[in-house]
Design a protein around this motif. Structure first.
Motif, PDB file in Angstrom:
ATOM      1  N   ALA A   1      -7.706  -3.926   7.925  1.00 45.91           N
ATOM      2  CA  ALA A   1      -7.573  -3.875   9.388  1.00 45.91           C
ATOM      3  C   ALA A   1      -6.136  -3.971   9.869  1.00 45.91           C
ATOM      4  CB  ALA A   1      -8.406  -4.999  10.018  1.00 45.91           C
ATOM      5  N   GLY A   2      -5.330  -4.821   9.239  1.00 47.15           N
ATOM      6  CA  GLY A   2      -4.002  -5.083   9.775  1.00 47.15           C
ATOM      7  C   GLY A   2      -2.900  -4.967   8.744  1.00 47.15           C
ATOM      8  N   PRO A   3      -1.644  -4.955   9.185  1.00 45.73           N
ATOM      9  CA  PRO A   3      -0.498  -4.847   8.276  1.00 45.73           C
ATOM     10  C   PRO A   3      -0.298  -6.131   7.475  1.00 45.73           C
ATOM     11  CG  PRO A   3       0.243  -5.140  10.530  1.00 45.73           C
ATOM     12  CD  PRO A   3      -1.225  -4.929  10.606  1.00 45.73           C
ATOM     13  N   LEU A   4       0.316  -5.989   6.325  1.00 46.81           N
ATOM     14  CA  LEU A   4       0.478  -7.102   5.391  1.00 46.81           C
ATOM     15  C   LEU A   4       1.144  -8.328   6.019  1.00 46.81           C
ATOM     16  CD1 LEU A   4       0.291  -8.239   2.511  1.00 46.81           C
ATOM     17  CD2 LEU A   4       2.481  -7.128   2.016  1.00 46.81           C
ATOM     18  N   PRO A   5       2.270  -8.211   6.723  1.00 47.55           N
ATOM     19  CA  PRO A   5       2.915  -9.422   7.243  1.00 47.55           C
ATOM     20  C   PRO A   5       2.030 -10.221   8.188  1.00 47.55           C
ATOM     21  CG  PRO A   5       4.397  -7.545   7.362  1.00 47.55           C
ATOM     22  CD  PRO A   5       3.055  -7.001   7.033  1.00 47.55           C
ATOM     23  N   ILE A   6       1.276  -9.533   9.062  1.00 46.45           N
ATOM     24  CA  ILE A   6       0.417 -10.227  10.008  1.00 46.45           C
ATOM     25  C   ILE A   6      -0.713 -10.948   9.286  1.00 46.45           C
ATOM     26  CG2 ILE A   6      -1.125  -9.931  11.978  1.00 46.45           C
ATOM     27  CD1 ILE A   6       1.783  -9.455  12.647  1.00 46.45           C
ATOM     28  N   VAL A   7      -1.388 -10.243   8.381  1.00 47.19           N
ATOM     29  CA  VAL A   7      -2.518 -10.831   7.653  1.00 47.19           C
ATOM     30  C   VAL A   7      -2.049 -11.991   6.781  1.00 47.19           C
ATOM     31  CG1 VAL A   7      -4.288 -10.392   5.911  1.00 47.19           C
ATOM     32  CG2 VAL A   7      -3.815  -8.669   7.664  1.00 47.19           C
TER      33      VAL A   7
END
Length: 301
Positions: free
Chosen positions: A230-236
Protein backbone atom coordinates in the motif's frame (compact mmCIF):
# COMPACT_ATOMS: atom_id res chain seq x y z
CA UNK A 1 31.15 -10.35 25.49
CA UNK A 2 28.59 -9.42 28.15
CA UNK A 3 24.90 -10.23 27.80
CA UNK A 4 24.00 -6.59 27.21
CA UNK A 5 26.68 -6.17 24.57
CA UNK A 6 25.54 -9.36 22.86
CA UNK A 7 21.95 -8.08 22.83
CA UNK A 8 23.04 -4.77 21.28
CA UNK A 9 25.17 -6.37 18.56
CA UNK A 10 22.54 -8.96 17.67
CA UNK A 11 19.77 -6.33 17.66
CA UNK A 12 21.66 -4.00 15.32
CA UNK A 13 22.56 -6.89 13.01
CA UNK A 14 18.90 -7.97 12.98
CA UNK A 15 17.82 -4.38 12.24
CA UNK A 16 20.15 -4.28 9.23
CA UNK A 17 18.78 -7.56 7.87
CA UNK A 18 15.19 -6.44 8.49
CA UNK A 19 15.84 -3.20 6.56
CA UNK A 20 17.27 -5.11 3.60
CA UNK A 21 14.38 -7.58 3.72
CA UNK A 22 11.84 -4.74 3.87
CA UNK A 23 13.34 -3.03 0.83
CA UNK A 24 13.22 -6.22 -1.23
CA UNK A 25 9.73 -7.26 -0.18
CA UNK A 26 8.21 -3.78 -0.41
CA UNK A 27 9.20 -3.45 -4.03
CA UNK A 28 7.98 -6.96 -4.86
CA UNK A 29 4.65 -6.51 -3.02
CA UNK A 30 4.02 -3.09 -4.57
CA UNK A 31 4.74 -4.33 -8.08
CA UNK A 32 2.55 -7.41 -7.59
CA UNK A 33 -0.45 -5.42 -6.36
CA UNK A 34 -0.11 -2.74 -9.03
CA UNK A 35 -0.10 -5.37 -11.77
CA UNK A 36 -3.12 -7.27 -10.38
CA UNK A 37 -6.55 -6.62 -11.95
CA UNK A 38 -8.60 -4.03 -10.04
CA UNK A 39 -11.51 -6.45 -9.62
CA UNK A 40 -9.20 -8.99 -8.01
CA UNK A 41 -7.92 -6.41 -5.54
CA UNK A 42 -11.39 -5.20 -4.63
CA UNK A 43 -12.45 -8.69 -3.60
CA UNK A 44 -9.89 -8.43 -0.78
CA UNK A 45 -10.82 -5.12 0.80
CA UNK A 46 -9.45 -5.98 4.24
CA UNK A 47 -6.10 -7.34 3.05
CA UNK A 48 -5.66 -6.59 -0.68
CA UNK A 49 -2.21 -8.18 -0.76
CA UNK A 50 -3.85 -11.58 -0.07
CA UNK A 51 -5.05 -11.48 -3.68
CA UNK A 52 -1.47 -11.60 -4.98
CA UNK A 53 0.26 -13.85 -2.45
CA UNK A 54 0.58 -16.60 -5.03
CA UNK A 55 2.47 -14.21 -7.27
CA UNK A 56 4.70 -13.05 -4.42
CA UNK A 57 5.96 -16.51 -3.51
CA UNK A 58 7.18 -16.89 -7.09
CA UNK A 59 9.01 -13.55 -7.06
CA UNK A 60 12.77 -13.97 -6.53
CA UNK A 61 13.06 -10.59 -4.81
CA UNK A 62 10.34 -11.48 -2.34
CA UNK A 63 11.83 -14.91 -1.64
CA UNK A 64 15.27 -13.42 -1.09
CA UNK A 65 13.75 -10.85 1.25
CA UNK A 66 11.97 -13.64 3.14
CA UNK A 67 15.24 -15.55 3.62
CA UNK A 68 17.02 -12.39 4.81
CA UNK A 69 14.12 -11.72 7.19
CA UNK A 70 14.37 -15.27 8.54
CA UNK A 71 18.06 -14.73 9.30
CA UNK A 72 17.20 -11.45 11.00
CA UNK A 73 14.55 -13.20 13.09
CA UNK A 74 17.17 -15.67 14.32
CA UNK A 75 19.48 -12.85 15.43
CA UNK A 76 16.49 -11.08 16.97
CA UNK A 77 15.65 -14.16 19.06
CA UNK A 78 19.25 -14.34 20.31
CA UNK A 79 19.13 -10.66 21.26
CA UNK A 80 15.92 -11.17 23.24
CA UNK A 81 17.57 -13.99 25.15
CA UNK A 82 20.30 -11.67 26.43
CA UNK A 83 18.63 -8.25 26.64
CA UNK A 84 15.36 -6.73 27.83
CA UNK A 85 12.52 -6.54 25.34
CA UNK A 86 12.45 -2.75 25.81
CA UNK A 87 16.04 -2.31 24.65
CA UNK A 88 15.98 -4.92 21.89
CA UNK A 89 12.76 -3.69 20.27
CA UNK A 90 13.86 -0.06 20.53
CA UNK A 91 17.18 -0.89 18.87
CA UNK A 92 15.19 -2.08 15.88
CA UNK A 93 14.60 1.63 15.24
CA UNK A 94 18.02 1.37 13.63
CA UNK A 95 16.08 0.01 10.64
CA UNK A 96 15.18 3.61 9.85
CA UNK A 97 18.85 4.55 9.70
CA UNK A 98 19.85 1.53 7.63
CA UNK A 99 16.91 2.15 5.30
CA UNK A 100 18.47 5.47 4.33
CA UNK A 101 21.18 3.58 2.50
CA UNK A 102 18.52 1.73 0.48
CA UNK A 103 16.51 4.71 -0.72
CA UNK A 104 16.56 5.68 -4.37
CA UNK A 105 17.43 9.27 -3.43
CA UNK A 106 20.53 10.62 -1.75
CA UNK A 107 19.93 11.47 1.97
CA UNK A 108 19.97 15.15 2.94
CA UNK A 109 21.19 16.83 6.12
CA UNK A 110 17.86 16.28 7.89
CA UNK A 111 18.15 12.53 7.37
CA UNK A 112 21.57 12.45 8.98
CA UNK A 113 20.50 14.72 11.85
CA UNK A 114 17.52 12.47 12.53
CA UNK A 115 19.82 9.47 12.46
CA UNK A 116 22.16 11.02 15.02
CA UNK A 117 19.27 11.97 17.31
CA UNK A 118 17.73 8.47 17.13
CA UNK A 119 21.14 6.94 17.85
CA UNK A 120 21.54 9.25 20.86
CA UNK A 121 18.11 8.21 22.13
CA UNK A 122 19.03 4.54 21.84
CA UNK A 123 22.25 5.10 23.79
CA UNK A 124 20.26 6.84 26.53
CA UNK A 125 17.83 3.92 26.63
CA UNK A 126 20.72 1.49 27.11
CA UNK A 127 21.80 3.52 30.12
CA UNK A 128 18.29 3.64 31.59
CA UNK A 129 17.21 0.03 30.99
CA UNK A 130 20.31 -2.07 31.54
CA UNK A 131 19.14 -5.57 32.39
CA UNK A 132 16.38 -7.98 31.48
CA UNK A 133 14.31 -9.75 34.14
CA UNK A 134 15.79 -13.16 34.89
CA UNK A 135 12.33 -14.74 35.09
CA UNK A 136 9.74 -12.66 33.19
CA UNK A 137 6.35 -12.61 34.87
CA UNK A 138 3.60 -14.08 32.72
CA UNK A 139 0.48 -13.98 34.89
CA UNK A 140 -0.91 -10.93 33.07
CA UNK A 141 0.49 -11.77 29.63
CA UNK A 142 -2.84 -13.12 28.24
CA UNK A 143 -4.58 -9.84 29.13
CA UNK A 144 -1.77 -7.81 27.55
CA UNK A 145 -2.00 -9.94 24.40
CA UNK A 146 -5.76 -9.33 24.19
CA UNK A 147 -5.27 -5.56 24.58
CA UNK A 148 -2.62 -5.41 21.87
CA UNK A 149 -4.69 -7.67 19.60
CA UNK A 150 -7.67 -5.34 20.05
CA UNK A 151 -5.43 -2.45 19.01
CA UNK A 152 -4.37 -4.34 15.88
CA UNK A 153 -8.00 -5.05 14.93
CA UNK A 154 -8.87 -1.40 15.51
CA UNK A 155 -6.07 -0.24 13.20
CA UNK A 156 -7.17 -2.68 10.51
CA UNK A 157 -10.71 -1.33 10.77
CA UNK A 158 -9.32 2.19 10.35
CA UNK A 159 -7.23 1.09 7.35
CA UNK A 160 -10.34 -0.28 5.65
CA UNK A 161 -11.98 3.17 5.52
CA UNK A 162 -8.90 5.07 4.35
CA UNK A 163 -9.62 6.54 0.87
CA UNK A 164 -7.81 4.78 -1.96
CA UNK A 165 -6.00 7.96 -2.96
CA UNK A 166 -4.30 7.90 0.45
CA UNK A 167 -2.29 4.75 -0.11
CA UNK A 168 0.61 6.08 1.98
CA UNK A 169 -1.76 6.57 4.93
CA UNK A 170 -3.13 3.05 4.62
CA UNK A 171 0.43 1.75 4.51
CA UNK A 172 1.24 3.65 7.71
CA UNK A 173 -1.87 2.39 9.54
CA UNK A 174 -1.35 -1.25 8.54
CA UNK A 175 2.37 -0.84 9.24
CA UNK A 176 1.47 0.25 12.77
CA UNK A 177 -0.68 -2.86 13.16
CA UNK A 178 2.23 -4.98 11.89
CA UNK A 179 4.56 -3.32 14.41
CA UNK A 180 2.18 -4.17 17.26
CA UNK A 181 2.01 -7.72 15.98
CA UNK A 182 5.81 -7.93 15.96
CA UNK A 183 5.83 -6.77 19.58
CA UNK A 184 3.64 -9.78 20.42
CA UNK A 185 6.08 -12.02 18.55
CA UNK A 186 8.90 -10.61 20.70
CA UNK A 187 6.85 -11.29 23.84
CA UNK A 188 6.30 -14.92 22.84
CA UNK A 189 9.98 -15.33 21.91
CA UNK A 190 11.00 -14.11 25.38
CA UNK A 191 8.55 -16.48 27.09
CA UNK A 192 9.60 -19.39 24.86
CA UNK A 193 13.27 -18.75 25.63
CA UNK A 194 12.59 -18.66 29.37
CA UNK A 195 10.55 -21.86 29.17
CA UNK A 196 13.23 -23.60 27.13
CA UNK A 197 15.93 -22.66 29.61
CA UNK A 198 13.86 -23.66 32.61
CA UNK A 199 11.83 -26.69 31.46
CA UNK A 200 13.33 -28.00 28.23
CA UNK A 201 12.00 -28.48 24.73
CA UNK A 202 9.38 -31.12 25.61
CA UNK A 203 7.61 -28.81 28.04
CA UNK A 204 7.89 -25.93 25.62
CA UNK A 205 6.24 -27.98 22.86
CA UNK A 206 3.06 -28.27 24.96
CA UNK A 207 2.95 -24.64 26.08
CA UNK A 208 0.36 -22.22 24.63
CA UNK A 209 3.23 -19.80 23.98
CA UNK A 210 4.17 -21.80 20.86
CA UNK A 211 0.69 -21.30 19.43
CA UNK A 212 0.87 -17.58 20.16
CA UNK A 213 4.30 -17.34 18.54
CA UNK A 214 3.10 -19.08 15.38
CA UNK A 215 -0.06 -16.95 15.19
CA UNK A 216 1.72 -13.62 15.73
CA UNK A 217 4.46 -14.53 13.23
CA UNK A 218 2.00 -15.44 10.49
CA UNK A 219 -0.23 -12.44 11.18
CA UNK A 220 2.75 -10.07 11.23
CA UNK A 221 4.04 -11.46 7.93
CA UNK A 222 0.68 -10.94 6.21
CA UNK A 223 0.18 -7.45 7.65
CA UNK A 224 3.64 -6.21 6.73
CA UNK A 225 3.24 -7.42 3.14
CA UNK A 226 -0.09 -5.62 2.91
CA UNK A 227 1.50 -2.45 4.28
CA UNK A 228 4.39 -2.72 1.82
CA UNK A 229 1.95 -3.11 -1.06
CA UNK A 230 0.00 0.00 0.00
CA UNK A 231 2.66 2.54 0.93
CA UNK A 232 6.30 3.53 0.35
CA UNK A 233 9.05 1.91 2.39
CA UNK A 234 10.01 4.91 4.59
CA UNK A 235 6.42 5.55 5.71
CA UNK A 236 5.64 1.89 6.45
CA UNK A 237 8.97 1.24 8.16
CA UNK A 238 8.56 4.32 10.34
CA UNK A 239 5.08 3.29 11.49
CA UNK A 240 6.27 -0.23 12.29
CA UNK A 241 9.38 1.04 14.06
CA UNK A 242 7.31 3.28 16.35
CA UNK A 243 4.45 0.89 17.17
CA UNK A 244 6.73 -2.05 17.96
CA UNK A 245 8.94 -0.55 20.73
CA UNK A 246 6.04 1.39 22.29
CA UNK A 247 3.97 -1.79 22.68
CA UNK A 248 7.00 -3.81 23.77
CA UNK A 249 8.07 -1.28 26.41
CA UNK A 250 4.57 -1.13 27.87
CA UNK A 251 4.45 -4.94 28.19
CA UNK A 252 7.99 -5.11 29.58
CA UNK A 253 7.48 -2.52 32.32
CA UNK A 254 3.86 -3.32 33.19
CA UNK A 255 3.75 -7.11 32.71
CA UNK A 256 7.15 -8.80 32.41
CA UNK A 257 8.97 -6.81 35.07
CA UNK A 258 6.34 -4.82 37.02
CA UNK A 259 8.00 -2.27 39.25
CA UNK A 260 7.29 0.99 40.94
CA UNK A 261 8.89 3.67 38.84
CA UNK A 262 10.05 6.65 40.85
CA UNK A 263 10.10 10.21 39.61
CA UNK A 264 13.71 9.88 38.46
CA UNK A 265 13.01 6.70 36.46
CA UNK A 266 9.87 8.14 34.90
CA UNK A 267 11.76 11.31 33.95
CA UNK A 268 14.54 9.22 32.40
CA UNK A 269 12.11 7.18 30.29
CA UNK A 270 10.25 10.35 29.32
CA UNK A 271 13.53 11.96 28.26
CA UNK A 272 14.42 8.95 26.13
CA UNK A 273 10.96 9.06 24.56
CA UNK A 274 11.31 12.75 23.72
CA UNK A 275 14.73 12.28 22.10
CA UNK A 276 13.56 9.29 20.05
CA UNK A 277 10.40 11.13 19.00
CA UNK A 278 12.39 14.14 17.80
CA UNK A 279 14.69 11.88 15.80
CA UNK A 280 11.81 9.97 14.23
CA UNK A 281 9.98 13.21 13.34
CA UNK A 282 13.12 14.52 11.66
CA UNK A 283 13.41 11.33 9.62
CA UNK A 284 9.74 11.16 8.69
CA UNK A 285 9.45 14.82 7.68
CA UNK A 286 12.61 14.92 5.60
CA UNK A 287 12.36 15.85 1.89
CA UNK A 288 13.83 12.44 1.02
CA UNK A 289 10.94 10.54 2.56
CA UNK A 290 8.34 12.96 1.23
CA UNK A 291 9.69 12.34 -2.26
CA UNK A 292 9.52 8.57 -1.68
CA UNK A 293 5.93 8.92 -0.46
CA UNK A 294 4.92 10.38 -3.83
CA UNK A 295 5.78 7.10 -5.57
CA UNK A 296 2.48 5.83 -7.03
CA UNK A 297 0.83 2.91 -5.25
CA UNK A 298 -1.95 0.59 -6.23
CA UNK A 299 -5.56 1.44 -5.46
CA UNK A 300 -6.93 -0.92 -2.82
CA UNK A 301 -10.62 -0.04 -2.82
Amino acid sequence: MSGQATAVVMSLAAALLFAVSAALQQRAAGDALRSAPVAQRRRRRWLPVAAVFGRLVRDRRWLLGWMVNLAGFGLHAVALRFGSITVVQALLLAQLMFAQLLLRRRPVWQDWLGTVVVAAGLVLLLLVRRTAPADPQRVHVPLAVLVVAAGIVGLLGLARIVPRRRGWLRGAVVGGAAGMCFSLTAVFVVLAGADLARRGILELATDWVIVGLAASTVAGTVLVQDAFAAGPLPIVLTAMSIADPVSSTAIDLLVFDPQRLGLLSLSAYAGVGVVLTIGVVLLVSSPTRKAEARVPVAATR
